[in-house]
Design an enzyme around this catalytic site. Structure first.
Site, PDB file in Angstrom:
ATOM      1  N   GLU A 175      39.872  36.163  44.542  1.00 25.55           N
ATOM      2  CA  GLU A 175      40.592  37.424  44.423  1.00 25.55           C
ATOM      3  C   GLU A 175      40.354  38.241  45.688  1.00 25.55           C
ATOM      4  O   GLU A 175      39.197  38.367  46.117  1.00 25.55           O
ATOM      5  CB  GLU A 175      40.098  38.202  43.197  1.00 25.55           C
ATOM      6  CG  GLU A 175      40.923  39.420  42.892  1.00 25.55           C
ATOM      7  CD  GLU A 175      40.316  40.249  41.756  1.00 25.55           C
ATOM      8  OE1 GLU A 175      41.080  40.859  41.013  1.00 25.55           O
ATOM      9  OE2 GLU A 175      39.086  40.287  41.643  1.00 25.55           O
ATOM     10  N   HIS A 369      32.408  45.445  31.995  1.00 32.15           N
ATOM     11  CA  HIS A 369      33.677  45.534  32.728  1.00 32.15           C
ATOM     12  C   HIS A 369      34.267  44.140  32.936  1.00 32.15           C
ATOM     13  O   HIS A 369      35.459  43.902  32.647  1.00 32.15           O
ATOM     14  CB  HIS A 369      33.429  46.207  34.082  1.00 32.15           C
ATOM     15  CG  HIS A 369      34.648  46.405  34.910  1.00 32.15           C
ATOM     16  ND1 HIS A 369      35.325  47.607  34.965  1.00 32.15           N
ATOM     17  CD2 HIS A 369      35.333  45.560  35.732  1.00 32.15           C
ATOM     18  CE1 HIS A 369      36.365  47.485  35.788  1.00 32.15           C
ATOM     19  NE2 HIS A 369      36.384  46.243  36.264  1.00 32.15           N
ATOM     20  N   GLU A 370      33.444  43.209  33.423  1.00 32.93           N
ATOM     21  CA  GLU A 370      33.954  41.862  33.702  1.00 32.93           C
ATOM     22  C   GLU A 370      34.348  41.133  32.425  1.00 32.93           C
ATOM     23  O   GLU A 370      35.314  40.363  32.415  1.00 32.93           O
ATOM     24  CB  GLU A 370      32.921  41.053  34.483  1.00 32.93           C
ATOM     25  CG  GLU A 370      32.495  41.675  35.802  1.00 32.93           C
ATOM     26  CD  GLU A 370      33.664  42.072  36.686  1.00 32.93           C
ATOM     27  OE1 GLU A 370      34.661  41.329  36.740  1.00 32.93           O
ATOM     28  OE2 GLU A 370      33.583  43.134  37.326  1.00 32.93           O
TER      29      GLU A 370
END
Length: 511
Positions: A175, A369-370
């Site tokens: 990413e 979050h992940e």
């Protein structure tokens, strides 16, 4: 992904995956991928090279086209030639063959035309090729590249082993647009496909623990002994090497930026719940040897958070494992690769007696979050990443839902008000501010919108909408959204529409 920042988000995230609307920077629709068989036949940690073969099942659309802006122009892409355009940068394509489905004859590309501005390569096939509109086939490409030290693509990292040796490992960071640096592919989030990886390594007697890791579990391992080409012993006999191959299970349908691969010797600690929404799913924290016990806190948070999200979202976690890996050299804070989330060591490891309370909070937030991305970003992915907030803003909000449930004594929403909402207000007052949804016209513009406006302002907007419809109704909307669009791509209005459908309130108009 999580930015390289402390728990109050003072730094700026500059890396994520962008897909652009039709126009400059997007691949023309010359082929649509459905499945990748990716075999790394060599990953050399001493010479810092890799080589492999990728076989891509593709559909040739009814109206297949190419443009000079992407292909580089001139008559190599005239209408008499068949052209397939995909992404490739810093990898050498050695050969490309298209094998049509059925009885058609294979066609071999006779020219590879790289176009650096678009990071693409046009595969030029002769006019007599079997590539015709509304057909299907396999595109088989041999390639090679270099394990760079720039912390993107398929790159090398080093660490100091327990015996004092400095050892090299290989890992990935795809990413935003760096899968194309590791293998030729259609490197846009809307080009979702399934992936089956295979990795062959030369066994090294000095590193017996060296192993390959990827998104899915290993389903097969085997070894073969082969002669080393061009090498002979002093007595003239062949030098033979032992090669071990790891075959991984097929992934869910996903975007290229979520593919992950690590070649390293790792220690791990695991837990597998016997019941609940994640029964049978093994959560493992991996570290370089000697540091695994520092992952205990993270393991506890991750296993609880995965169960919480699976319950709240009403959609099962689709993999049998959830790995969290501490990588010695890592540019971002963390990366949500499906089933193999990678972290900077400081974002995952806790040294009891030394790690501060604020750092532990930051680690817990990053983990939550992940894991929120495993659904919001991985299962359902933004179609055009003009809607960046659709995964990052939602994940930033949901990380607080996670830690508020796991650590109610932390008063998470007070921290949200100060560290997220307050930050968003401060930044939004500046002339440099921008809407949470910003049109992106080229891949070069990616870093400009991966900032705390997108994260913090996006999360603040989500919390406002959640308060407007009510949290329980908000969760119903999320369930409808995920169920309707799972393994697909969405735009912002799809999310708002789901909330409007379950609440009966004019969310689309307000948003």
């Amino acid at each position: 992904a999580s930015p390289d920042s402390n728990y109050n988000e003072v730094d700026t995230m500059v890396s994520s995956k962008i897909t652009l609307p039709p126009g400059p920077g997007r691949l023309p629709p010359t082929a649509i991928p459905r499945h990748y068989d990716l075999h790394y036949e060599s990953i050399d940690l001493e010479r810092h090279t890799f080589a492999g073969t990728v076989s891509i099942d593709v559909d040739i659309p009814a109206s297949s086209s190419s443009t000079d802006a992407i292909s580089g122009g001139d008559d190599a892409c005239n209408t008499d030639n068949a052209v397939i355009i995909l992404h490739a940068i810093e990898v050498d394509i050695l050969s490309a063959i298209f094998q049509p489905c059925g009885d058609g004859a294979p066609s071999q590309a006779y020219e590879f035309r790289y176009h650096i501005p678009s990071q693409s390569c046009s595969l030029i096939f002769p006019p007599s090729s079997s590539i015709v509109p509304s057909s299907s086939g396999k595109l088989v490409l041999r390639f090679r590249g270099v394990l760079n030290d720039l912390m993107h693509g398929l790159y090398r990292s080093t660490y100091t082993a327990l015996d004092g040796r400095e050892l090299t490992i290989a890992t990935t960071q795809f990413e935003p647009t760096d899968a194309r640096r590791a293998f030729p592919c259609f490197d846009e989030p809307a080009h979702k496909a399934t992936f089956k990886l295979k990795v062959t390594l030369v066994e090294d007697q000095t590193r017996p623990g060296l192993k390959a890791y990827s998104n899915t579990p290993i389903v097969n391992e085997y070894t073969v002994t082969e002669p080393l080409v061009g090498r002979r012993n002093a007595n003239g006999s062949e030098v033979r090497v032992v090669k071990k191959t790891y075959e991984f299970d097929v992934t869910p349908k996903m975007s290229t930026y979520l593919v992950a691969l690590i070649v390293a010797e790792l220690d791990g600690i695991s837990t597998t719940p016997a019941d609940g929404a994640t029964a049978g799913v093994t959560t493992t924290v991996y570290t370089v040897p000697g540091k695994s016990e520092q992952g205990r806190f993270c393991l506890d948070v991750a296993s609880k958070c995965l169960e919480l999200y699976a319950t709240l979202f009403g959609v099962n976690y689709p993999l049998s494992k959830s790995d969290l890996v501490a990588v010695p050299d890592f540019a971002a804070g963390a990366m949500e690769n499906w089933g193999l989330v990678t972290y900077r060591e400081a974002k995952i490891l806790v040294l009891e007696g030394s790690t501060s309370e604020s750092m532990k909070r930051g680690i817990a937030r990053t983990v939550c979050h992940e894991l929120a991305h495993q659904w919001h970003g991985n299962l359902v992915t933004p179609d055009f990443w003009t809607q960046l907030w659709l995964k990052e803003g939602v994940a930033r909000y949901l990380e607080f839902v996670g830690i508020d449930n796991i650590f109610p004594e932390w008063n998470a929403w007070e921290e949200f008000t100060q560290g997220v909402y307050g930050l968003a207000q401060n930044l939004d007052a500046m002339i440099s501010s921008h809407p949470v949804e910003v049109e992106v016209k080229s891949a070069d513009e990616i870093g400009e919108i991966f900032d705390n406006i997108s994260y913090a302002k996006g999360a603040s907007v989500i919390r406002m909408i959640s308060s407007y419809v009510g949290f329980s109704t908000f969760l119903k909307g999320i369930r409808q959204y995920l169920e309707k669009h799972k393994y697909g791509n969405t735009v912002s209005v799809d999310f708002w529409q789901a909330l409007q459908d379950v609440s009966g309130k004019p969310v689309v108009k307000i948003a």
